[in-house]
Design an enzyme around this catalytic site. Sequence first.
Site, PDB file in Angstrom:
ATOM      1  N   HIS A  12      42.392 145.538  33.758  1.00 26.35           N
ATOM      2  CA  HIS A  12      41.723 146.831  33.925  1.00 26.35           C
ATOM      3  C   HIS A  12      40.212 146.595  33.983  1.00 26.35           C
ATOM      4  O   HIS A  12      39.445 147.102  33.160  1.00 26.35           O
ATOM      5  CB  HIS A  12      42.109 147.793  32.797  1.00 26.35           C
ATOM      6  CG  HIS A  12      43.510 148.296  32.921  1.00 26.35           C
ATOM      7  ND1 HIS A  12      43.838 149.379  33.716  1.00 26.35           N
ATOM      8  CD2 HIS A  12      44.668 147.853  32.379  1.00 26.35           C
ATOM      9  CE1 HIS A  12      45.147 149.586  33.637  1.00 26.35           C
ATOM     10  NE2 HIS A  12      45.674 148.666  32.840  1.00 26.35           N
ATOM     11  N   ASP A  31      56.217 146.183  32.681  1.00 22.61           N
ATOM     12  CA  ASP A  31      55.273 147.305  32.548  1.00 22.61           C
ATOM     13  C   ASP A  31      56.061 148.616  32.585  1.00 22.61           C
ATOM     14  O   ASP A  31      55.640 149.611  33.171  1.00 22.61           O
ATOM     15  CB  ASP A  31      54.218 147.269  33.652  1.00 22.61           C
ATOM     16  CG  ASP A  31      53.007 148.160  33.360  1.00 22.61           C
ATOM     17  OD1 ASP A  31      52.944 148.729  32.254  1.00 22.61           O
ATOM     18  OD2 ASP A  31      52.144 148.313  34.239  1.00 22.61           O
ATOM     19  N   ARG A  75      34.170 136.205  50.163  1.00 18.92           N
ATOM     20  CA  ARG A  75      32.792 136.035  49.697  1.00 18.92           C
ATOM     21  C   ARG A  75      32.571 136.588  48.293  1.00 18.92           C
ATOM     22  O   ARG A  75      31.541 136.311  47.689  1.00 18.92           O
ATOM     23  CB  ARG A  75      31.816 136.702  50.695  1.00 18.92           C
ATOM     24  CG  ARG A  75      31.636 135.896  51.984  1.00 18.92           C
ATOM     25  CD  ARG A  75      30.490 136.443  52.830  1.00 18.92           C
ATOM     26  NE  ARG A  75      30.816 137.750  53.391  1.00 18.92           N
ATOM     27  CZ  ARG A  75      31.459 137.923  54.551  1.00 18.92           C
ATOM     28  NH1 ARG A  75      31.849 136.866  55.264  1.00 18.92           N
ATOM     29  NH2 ARG A  75      31.708 139.134  55.006  1.00 18.92           N
ATOM     30  N   LEU A 124      50.161 154.450  41.014  1.00 20.03           N
ATOM     31  CA  LEU A 124      51.271 153.838  40.301  1.00 20.03           C
ATOM     32  C   LEU A 124      50.990 153.884  38.806  1.00 20.03           C
ATOM     33  O   LEU A 124      49.886 153.572  38.352  1.00 20.03           O
ATOM     34  CB  LEU A 124      51.467 152.385  40.751  1.00 20.03           C
ATOM     35  CG  LEU A 124      52.142 152.189  42.110  1.00 20.03           C
ATOM     36  CD1 LEU A 124      52.051 150.731  42.536  1.00 20.03           C
ATOM     37  CD2 LEU A 124      53.598 152.632  42.063  1.00 20.03           C
TER      38      LEU A 124
END
Length: 368
Positions: free
Chosen positions: A183, A259, A215, A292
């Site tokens: 997170h 999860d 990059r 989600l």
Amino acid sequence: MSEDNILTPNGWVRGRVVHEHGKVVSIEGVPCDPADNDLPYLLPGFIDLHVHGGGGKDIMEGAPAFETITRTHVRFGTTSLLATTMTAPSEEISSVLKAVGEFCETRPQGSARVLGVHLEGPYINPGKLGAQPNFAHTALMAEVEEYLALAPIRVITIAPEIAGHAALIRDLSNRGVRMQIGHTLGSYEEGVAALEAGATSFTHLYNAMSPLHHREPGIVGAALAHARYAELIPDLLHVHPGAIRVALRSIPCLYCVTDSTAAAGMPDGQYKLGSHTVTKCLGGVRLPDGTLAGSTLTMDQALRNLVKIGLPIAEASQRLSQFPADYLGITERGRLQPGAWADCVRLDRSLTLTAVMVEGEDIDFKNA
């Protein structure tokens, strides 16, 4: 007694597991190749280090929910797990941790074992909440100390770019807490610095973290370039199979989690996820804006998904049992060998779960 293709740390054995007082005493049999017979597979029980709920109940509901959650997950082969919290006000987190700490001291009959807590927040970046409620704040050691006194906290998800978190990662890692990067809006450099400070894994790799760009490699780039461990949700919805393959080639001990939310093992509908209301439909769980919000995945389906994308059964099993155990430093789970807990799952040749054992107890999961 019937024979199985038993997966041991030294390879497949055709035979039977002998256990007493909840522990494996011996494995009787001979080396084999499962391709040469049609016997069932006997694998180590699955270890899920990221469980928010199941069976219609959420960890943040406290003690009344825990037995339902552990009984739900054991039906799908999870023999041990980490109760995973949501970002919430500190008094709510404290209440839940106290209840989990007490629950860890026993294991109700017919349930999976709770090994401790995965504290997913509140020490995360408010700009990368994902499905976490907006109670994120900077970690203070005094608060963490209070939490540690309430329950065995095995894992803490943390955003390393927030001021003060690097020192906390170092201090808590030295005390044996597994610090996971997640997170986060951190840069590649901040991810690498966190690993050097003692962070050991990444929370639901790819999801809710700065992505890989050639990059600006981001946190995903730090994980792919440097991590030994990372957790990943293999529901084939959170992460594309191609991205799973990238992680498998890059991270030696990539392990899988569900999860899972209260919606796991339940029909479509609305459920709680911390203070959020989420909707289960089309195989996923989402917030009203479509984000989600955890998953409905179960560990037996995770095994089938890994095999579906090309992993041998032995490797898929390893990423659902041995590697999670190794990550926590647990040697008595996640493998079938003398001295280990008699935690195992039997699957038929189509990889349908047919039996579960937790610490020597045969689970009557079909009538649960």
